[in-house]
Design a protein around this motif. Sequence first.
Motif, PDB file in Angstrom:
ATOM      1  N   CYS A   1       0.847  -1.187   0.000  1.00 31.23           N
ATOM      2  CA  CYS A   1       0.000   0.000   0.000  1.00 31.23           C
ATOM      3  C   CYS A   1       0.883   1.237   0.000  1.00 31.23           C
TER       4      CYS A   1
ATOM      5  N   LEU B   1       1.055   5.433   0.191  1.00 25.61           N
ATOM      6  CA  LEU B   1       0.318   6.647   0.561  1.00 25.61           C
ATOM      7  C   LEU B   1       0.276   7.670  -0.570  1.00 25.61           C
TER       8      LEU B   1
ATOM      9  N   CYS C   1      -2.360   2.173   6.188  1.00 21.97           N
ATOM     10  CA  CYS C   1      -2.579   1.948   4.761  1.00 21.97           C
ATOM     11  C   CYS C   1      -2.679   0.430   4.551  1.00 21.97           C
TER      12      CYS C   1
ATOM     13  N   GLU D   1      -6.210  -0.480  -2.361  1.00 22.85           N
ATOM     14  CA  GLU D   1      -5.609   0.253  -1.256  1.00 22.85           C
ATOM     15  C   GLU D   1      -6.688   1.016  -0.483  1.00 22.85           C
TER      16      GLU D   1
ATOM     17  N   LEU E   1      -7.132   3.514   3.206  1.00 22.21           N
ATOM     18  CA  LEU E   1      -6.587   4.162   4.397  1.00 22.21           C
ATOM     19  C   LEU E   1      -7.674   4.176   5.462  1.00 22.21           C
TER      20      LEU E   1
END
Length: 149
Positions: free
Chosen positions: A25, A27, A105, A113, A115
Amino acid sequence: MVQATPLLLVLFLALGAHGLAVKKCSLTGRWVNDLGSKMNISLVNKNGGFTGSYHTAVTATSNEIKESPLQGAMQRSPNQKGQPTFGFTVNWSFSDSITVFTGQCFVDDNGEEVLKTMWLLRSHEENIKNDWKATRVGFNVFTRPQPPE
């Protein structure tokens, strides 16, 4: 048949190994949350620091919403296994408040993905007697924006 077994094993490992790789993952990039707020995170530097921008879709003020800067850090520990923890602060450009987010994440079961975050929003108060109402807490889930149809 005994001689074919090592060949089949090597072939299986070569063809099947890509399915065992864990997707990491990242950001970096564009995100949108469950309320429609939009965030863009720049490249994460070698120390885990990053900057970006946040455009909230919601506000408790009557002020015009403006894009606001964010600054944060991502944990760079090797035991994060491609699903790092992070935190960032949004310094709101249109109000006298500030919000801190913390989260992780993830890559979900569909390979997407996500968050998962928790936040604290601190508003300015004129005196200590109103301190009790100055901090709000909440949760948001961010995903990658879907391409326009």
